[in-house]
Design a protein around this motif. Structure first.
Motif, PDB file in Angstrom:
ATOM      1  N   ALA A  19       0.841  -1.210   0.000  1.00 43.79           N
ATOM      2  CA  ALA A  19       0.000   0.000   0.000  1.00 43.79           C
ATOM      3  C   ALA A  19       0.869   1.249   0.000  1.00 43.79           C
ATOM      4  CB  ALA A  19      -0.935  -0.006   1.208  1.00 43.79           C
ATOM      5  N   ARG A  20       1.929   1.261   0.779  1.00 42.66           N
ATOM      6  CA  ARG A  20       2.844   2.424   0.800  1.00 42.66           C
ATOM      7  C   ARG A  20       3.500   2.607  -0.559  1.00 42.66           C
ATOM      8  NH1 ARG A  20       7.189   2.856   5.198  1.00 42.66           N
ATOM      9  NH2 ARG A  20       7.511   4.713   3.959  1.00 42.66           N
ATOM     10  N   ARG A  23       0.888   3.791  -3.045  1.00 41.56           N
ATOM     11  CA  ARG A  23       0.446   5.145  -2.671  1.00 41.56           C
ATOM     12  C   ARG A  23       1.458   6.168  -3.188  1.00 41.56           C
ATOM     13  NH1 ARG A  23       0.903   6.061   3.311  1.00 41.56           N
ATOM     14  NH2 ARG A  23       2.900   6.852   2.649  1.00 41.56           N
ATOM     15  N   TRP A  28      -1.536   8.687  -4.236  1.00 40.36           N
ATOM     16  CA  TRP A  28      -2.850   8.480  -3.628  1.00 40.36           C
ATOM     17  C   TRP A  28      -2.749   8.717  -2.128  1.00 40.36           C
ATOM     18  CZ3 TRP A  28      -6.104   3.961  -5.997  1.00 40.36           C
ATOM     19  CH2 TRP A  28      -6.358   4.239  -7.342  1.00 40.36           C
ATOM     20  N   GLU A  30      -4.382   7.694   2.068  1.00 36.80           N
ATOM     21  CA  GLU A  30      -5.103   6.743   2.905  1.00 36.80           C
ATOM     22  C   GLU A  30      -6.072   7.523   3.776  1.00 36.80           C
ATOM     23  OE1 GLU A  30      -2.223   5.825   6.605  1.00 36.80           O
ATOM     24  OE2 GLU A  30      -1.477   5.096   4.683  1.00 36.80           O
ATOM     25  N   ILE A  45      -5.891   2.289  -0.035  1.00 46.22           N
ATOM     26  CA  ILE A  45      -5.479   3.608  -0.508  1.00 46.22           C
ATOM     27  C   ILE A  45      -6.504   4.073  -1.523  1.00 46.22           C
ATOM     28  CG2 ILE A  45      -3.018   3.277  -0.026  1.00 46.22           C
ATOM     29  CD1 ILE A  45      -2.621   2.791  -3.062  1.00 46.22           C
TER      30      ILE A  45
END
Length: 131
Positions: A19-20, A23, A28, A30, A45
């Motif tokens: 996700a990091r 992102r 993007w 969170e 995200i």
């Protein structure tokens, strides 16, 4: 009746790390009220306009075969080749170079867990080349 895609789910060994990484690649965000943290089994995200979402879910299995679905990314600014360099610097690996001498084509990359995605030319680059 119809349906819409509420989010796209991606299996991951480390949902938080994936996700990091995505992102940062996509710029993007969170949910500040439900932040993603190391060790979370589900990390979401969203695009800045809130219309698109990616959900990373921790699974125990490594990726073993080619993706049946993948993302095609188009640079917002700059060229395909500049975006390629940026993503390689961020940890993507090149899988296949399918650029053509006339400027068309794409490059297939893999994210840190091996999920393939492609980089195509951006809108400005396509307009400048007349395609």
């Amino acid at each position: 009746m119809t349906a819409y895609i509420s989010h796209t789910t991606v299996d991951a060994i480390d949902a938080y790390a994936q996700a990091r990484w995505w992102r940062n690649v996509l710029d993007w965000v969170e949910d500040p009220d439900d932040p993603n943290l190391p060790g979370h089994e589900e990390c979401l995200i969203s695009s800045r306009d809130g219309r698109s979402h990616l959900l990373f879910i921790a699974v125990p299995e490594d990726k073993k075969v080619k993706n049946r679905i993948h993302f095609d990314l188009r640079p917002v600014e700059g060229t395909r080749d500049e975006e390629l360099a940026r993503l390689l610097e961020r940890g993507a690996t090149e899988v296949a170079d399918l650029r053509r001498p006339d400027g068309t084509g794409w490059v297939t990359l893999a994210d840190p867990e091996g999920n393939e995605f492609c980089i195509t030319r951006g809108d400005a680059e396509r307009a400048a080349q007349g395609r």
